[in-house]
Enzyme design. Structure first.
Site, mmCIF file in Angstrom:
data_model
loop_
_atom_site.group_PDB
_atom_site.id
_atom_site.type_symbol
_atom_site.label_atom_id
_atom_site.label_comp_id
_atom_site.label_asym_id
_atom_site.label_seq_id
_atom_site.Cartn_x
_atom_site.Cartn_y
_atom_site.Cartn_z
ATOM 1 N N GLY A 1 54.629 16.317 35.579
ATOM 2 C CA GLY A 1 54.177 17.438 36.275
ATOM 3 C C GLY A 1 54.124 18.450 35.141
ATOM 4 O O GLY A 1 54.343 18.460 33.974
ATOM 5 N N ASP A 2 54.031 19.895 35.597
ATOM 6 C CA ASP A 2 53.570 20.991 34.840
ATOM 7 C C ASP A 2 55.090 21.916 35.063
ATOM 8 O O ASP A 2 55.920 21.472 34.930
ATOM 9 C CB ASP A 2 52.398 21.569 34.990
ATOM 10 C CG ASP A 2 51.845 22.674 33.777
ATOM 11 O OD1 ASP A 2 52.333 23.650 33.721
ATOM 12 O OD2 ASP A 2 51.003 22.046 33.112
ATOM 13 N N ILE A 3 54.742 23.191 35.338
ATOM 14 C CA ILE A 3 55.806 24.264 35.397
ATOM 15 C C ILE A 3 56.323 24.124 36.717
ATOM 16 O O ILE A 3 55.374 24.206 37.691
ATOM 17 C CB ILE A 3 55.548 25.344 34.501
ATOM 18 C CG1 ILE A 3 56.826 26.286 34.228
ATOM 19 C CG2 ILE A 3 54.508 26.282 35.130
ATOM 20 C CD1 ILE A 3 56.737 27.167 33.326
ATOM 21 N N THR A 4 57.434 24.427 36.682
ATOM 22 C CA THR A 4 58.105 25.018 38.193
ATOM 23 C C THR A 4 59.312 25.901 38.203
ATOM 24 O O THR A 4 59.760 25.765 36.993
ATOM 25 C CB THR A 4 58.364 23.706 39.183
ATOM 26 O OG1 THR A 4 58.441 24.017 40.499
ATOM 27 C CG2 THR A 4 59.526 22.723 38.913
ATOM 28 N N TYR A 5 59.471 26.357 39.178
ATOM 29 C CA TYR A 5 60.823 27.167 39.297
ATOM 30 C C TYR A 5 61.918 26.642 40.407
ATOM 31 O O TYR A 5 61.753 25.978 41.228
ATOM 32 C CB TYR A 5 60.361 28.350 40.078
ATOM 33 C CG TYR A 5 61.717 29.337 40.593
ATOM 34 C CD1 TYR A 5 62.416 30.038 39.769
ATOM 35 C CD2 TYR A 5 61.704 29.548 41.761
ATOM 36 C CE1 TYR A 5 63.431 30.843 40.104
ATOM 37 C CE2 TYR A 5 62.746 30.240 42.249
ATOM 38 C CZ TYR A 5 63.613 30.941 41.358
ATOM 39 O OH TYR A 5 64.570 31.443 42.464
ATOM 40 N N GLY B 1 58.540 16.039 40.665
ATOM 41 C CA GLY B 1 58.290 15.909 39.499
ATOM 42 C C GLY B 1 59.197 14.588 39.175
ATOM 43 O O GLY B 1 60.627 14.851 39.312
ATOM 44 N N PHE C 1 62.322 16.363 43.912
ATOM 45 C CA PHE C 1 61.821 17.279 44.420
ATOM 46 C C PHE C 1 62.677 18.792 44.464
ATOM 47 O O PHE C 1 63.842 18.595 44.524
ATOM 48 C CB PHE C 1 61.240 16.770 45.950
ATOM 49 C CG PHE C 1 62.524 16.638 46.731
ATOM 50 C CD1 PHE C 1 63.244 17.801 47.733
ATOM 51 C CD2 PHE C 1 63.423 15.453 46.950
ATOM 52 C CE1 PHE C 1 64.176 17.507 48.498
ATOM 53 C CE2 PHE C 1 64.420 15.264 47.788
ATOM 54 C CZ PHE C 1 64.866 16.153 48.497
ATOM 55 N N CYS D 1 52.995 24.444 38.837
ATOM 56 C CA CYS D 1 52.729 23.381 38.640
ATOM 57 C C CYS D 1 50.997 23.234 38.052
ATOM 58 O O CYS D 1 50.311 22.325 37.873
ATOM 59 C CB CYS D 1 52.553 22.518 39.950
ATOM 60 S SG CYS D 1 53.845 22.565 40.589
#
Length: 249
Positions: free
Chosen positions: A90-94, A162, A174, A191
């Site tokens: 996955g990409d970016i998350t908070y 992710g 999650f 994301c």
């Protein structure tokens, strides 16, 4: 096959500290598997499910684009947030307060050896939980996570996913927005998906705050049913865990 899953409630915990702890549990499972293979042993491999709430943090998956973080180091500090590049997909998350983060650390050989099925069942766990609150959670083709109003201009993500898997052992998981401060998502392209919103359970239900423990309980009910797992309660490193009464979950 050992389908017992040890549940650990970690409370609010630093992201890096939790990541290191995940790695230690992950490695402990791999070590048992290697002993079974190399020494001809037949030891059960343990499984874990960690619940945690992180202080404000942004994480970038191994294939993510750093340009999707819209803050520099000084701005991160001003926001009281940290940043880590990590080894999940996955990409970016908070992650932050008001969010339920779940990290299943499972030996999938205890359940099934199909990573796509694993992801679909994790998604279904959240979809069923949202259904308990009268919301229709959905998958969005080509996009990770669980969404609301898929296929409309109002599509918005409520749960990010992710995971990492090696030797059929999983980690990461999650992040479900329950009472999350959605303003922190304005500092990233969530994301890596542009032009779509992010939401939280309390916003969707139009209430100031949702009981986090109740949501956690509902997640566990659906998780244990979908994975045919027996949940064992343990608040720290596993010592004599006790079965969870399904009525509690």
């Amino acid at each position: 096959m050992n389908k017992k899953v040890i549940l650990q409630e970690l409370g609010r915990k630093d992201y890096k500290e939790t990541w290191d702890y995940q790695e230690s549990l992950f490695q402990s499972i791999v070590d048992v598997k290697l002993r079974n293979k190399n020494e001809g042993m037949n030891l059960d491999t343990p499984n874990y499910f960690l619940y945690v709430e992180h202080p404000h943090v942004y994480t970038l998956g191994k294939s993510g684009d750093l340009q999707n973080l819209l803050l520099n180091e000084a701005q991160l500090e001003a926001k009281g947030a940290t940043f880590y590049k990590i080894n999940r997909g996955g990409d970016i998350t908070y992650h932050g307060p008001g969010q339920i983060v779940g990290y299943p650390i499972l030996d999938l050989e205890n359940f099934f050896t199909d990573i796509h099925k694993y992801l679909r069942l994790l998604e279904e766990t959240i979809i069923l939980t949202l259904g308990d609150y009268g919301l229709k959670g959905e998958r969005s083709e080509g996009e990770t996570g669980v969404w609301l109003c898929v296929g409309t201009p109002f599509a918005r993500k409520i749960c990010a996913f992710g995971v990492r898997a090696s030797r059929w052992v999983t980690m990461h998981g999650f992040a479900l927005n329950v009472n999350a401060d959605l303003g922190y998502f304005d500092n990233i392209v969530p994301c890596g998906i542009r032009g779509k919103g992010v939401t939280s359970l309390n916003v969707e239900l139009g209430v100031p705050e949702i009981d986090m423990d109740e949501v956690k309980s509902r997640i566990l009910t659906h998780f244990s049913a979908l994975f045919s797992a027996e949940l064992l309660q343990n608040s720290g490193p596993p010592q004599n865990p006790k079965p969870i009464d399904r009525a509690e979950a």
